[in-house]
Enzyme design. Structure first.
Site, PDB file in Angstrom:
ATOM      1  N   SER A 125       1.394  -1.084   0.566  1.00  0.00           N
ATOM      2  CA  SER A 125      -0.335  -0.095  -0.149  1.00  0.00           C
ATOM      3  C   SER A 125       0.724   1.518   0.299  1.00  0.00           C
ATOM      4  O   SER A 125       2.087   1.572  -0.797  1.00  0.00           O
ATOM      5  CB  SER A 125      -0.982   0.210   0.992  1.00  0.00           C
ATOM      6  OG  SER A 125      -2.050   0.696   1.005  1.00  0.00           O
ATOM      7  N   HIS A 145      -7.312  -6.061  -0.724  1.00  0.00           N
ATOM      8  CA  HIS A 145      -6.405  -4.993  -0.592  1.00  0.00           C
ATOM      9  C   HIS A 145      -4.874  -5.386   0.778  1.00  0.00           C
ATOM     10  O   HIS A 145      -3.729  -5.527  -0.015  1.00  0.00           O
ATOM     11  CB  HIS A 145      -6.873  -3.929   0.004  1.00  0.00           C
ATOM     12  CG  HIS A 145      -5.590  -2.454   0.503  1.00  0.00           C
ATOM     13  ND1 HIS A 145      -4.813  -2.191  -0.837  1.00  0.00           N
ATOM     14  CD2 HIS A 145      -4.785  -2.307   1.088  1.00  0.00           C
ATOM     15  CE1 HIS A 145      -3.982  -1.932  -0.454  1.00  0.00           C
ATOM     16  NE2 HIS A 145      -4.106  -1.370   0.712  1.00  0.00           N
TER      17      HIS A 145
END
Length: 282
Positions: free
Chosen positions: A108, A260
């Protein structure tokens, strides 16, 4: 006689540019192995790599850093929370630990920092692995930055983070909701029990620059592996495809039924992909 090597696990704090930075490492003394640096994402910590690290230790010397103000690192209001400062912090950590030609794995926001390190210190980095990396995000508007100096803005930030709660936030970053349990919730909420983190986040909000744009990404020639969850709702696959296009020496792997938080969801697959990239046999 076969040499006996022992992997040493360490958790410690190191001072870098007056800031106390917490890290964990698995190092096998006396044995030649590639080195991996793990960089976590926004509102996260080393905890996010709890499944990945043990799988990497057989093949790599592994270091994971808690980026200030997250995890167990210092939550300072004087630290300049920018990509350039973060990349310098990573480079300084490597210098203090006498690490060279490291492989950086960034998840991320950690992926964006990893790219900054590769761009600024190309001789330090061997290869990059970007896990659902953030990309192409611009700074808040001048109006929002001005609003951040109003006294109630910190309260507003705390309220926004608390609106969906830790469980709701975790549900949004995984594909398989069954993996969200009490252990996961406690691991992600613990750093936010320290009130100082909200003051630091306010400084971070004001200082963090735009993400790297296309012509800057084109300059990163480091071999890069992008690993994405097809169901990522935080940094959609479209971001991964765009990064793949802009990074001249990159490969993109996409996994079905993954969101994610892929270090939690598919750690074994990630390790297999990293080993292939660095040409390690099973």
């Amino acid at each position: 006689m076969k040499n006996e090597y022992r992997i040493t696990y360490m958790k410690d704090t190191i001072t870098i540019n007056t800031i106390n930075v917490y890290y964990e490492s698995y190092v096998e003394e006396g044995r030649e192995k590639p080195t991996i640096i793990l960089i976590h994402g926004f509102l996260s910590s080393i905890f996010s790599f709890r499944k990945l690290m043990p799988l990497l230790t057989e093949h790599f010397h592994v270091y994971a850093i808690d980026l200030p103000p997250f995890g167990k690192s210092e939550k300072s209001r004087s630290f300049f929370y920018s990509f350039s400062t973060y990349s310098k912090l990573v480079a300084s950590f490597c210098a203090k630990k006498k690490l060279s030609k490291v492989n950086i794995v960034g998840h991320s926001l950690g992926g964006q920092i990893a790219m900054h390190v590769a761009k600024t210190y190309p001789d330090l980095v061997n290869k990059l692995v970007l896990l659902c990396s953030s990309g192409y995000i611009t700074r808040p508007s001048r109006k929002m930055l001005a609003a951040s100096y109003i006294p109630f803005f910190k309260w507003y930030m705390k309220r926004k983070l608390a609106e969906s709660g830790i469980r709701g936030n975790l549900m949004n970053v995984v594909y398989d909701k069954k993996i969200v349990n009490e252990e996961l919730e406690l691991g992600y909420v613990e750093p936010f029990l320290d009130e100082a983190i909200f003051d630091a986040l306010l400084v971070m909000y004001r200082k963090l620059e735009n993400h790297l744009i296309s012509n800057e990404l084109n300059q990163i020639t480091t071999e890069t592996l992008l690993i994405w969850g097809k169901e990522d709702r935080v940094t959609p696959l479209s971001v991964g495809k765009r990064l793949h296009k802009d990074l001249p020496n990159s490969k993109l792997i996409v996994y079905e039924k993954a969101g994610h938080l892929i270090p939690e969801e598919i750690p074994e697959k990630i390790v297999t992909d990293i080993k292939k990239m660095i040409n390690l046999s099973t």
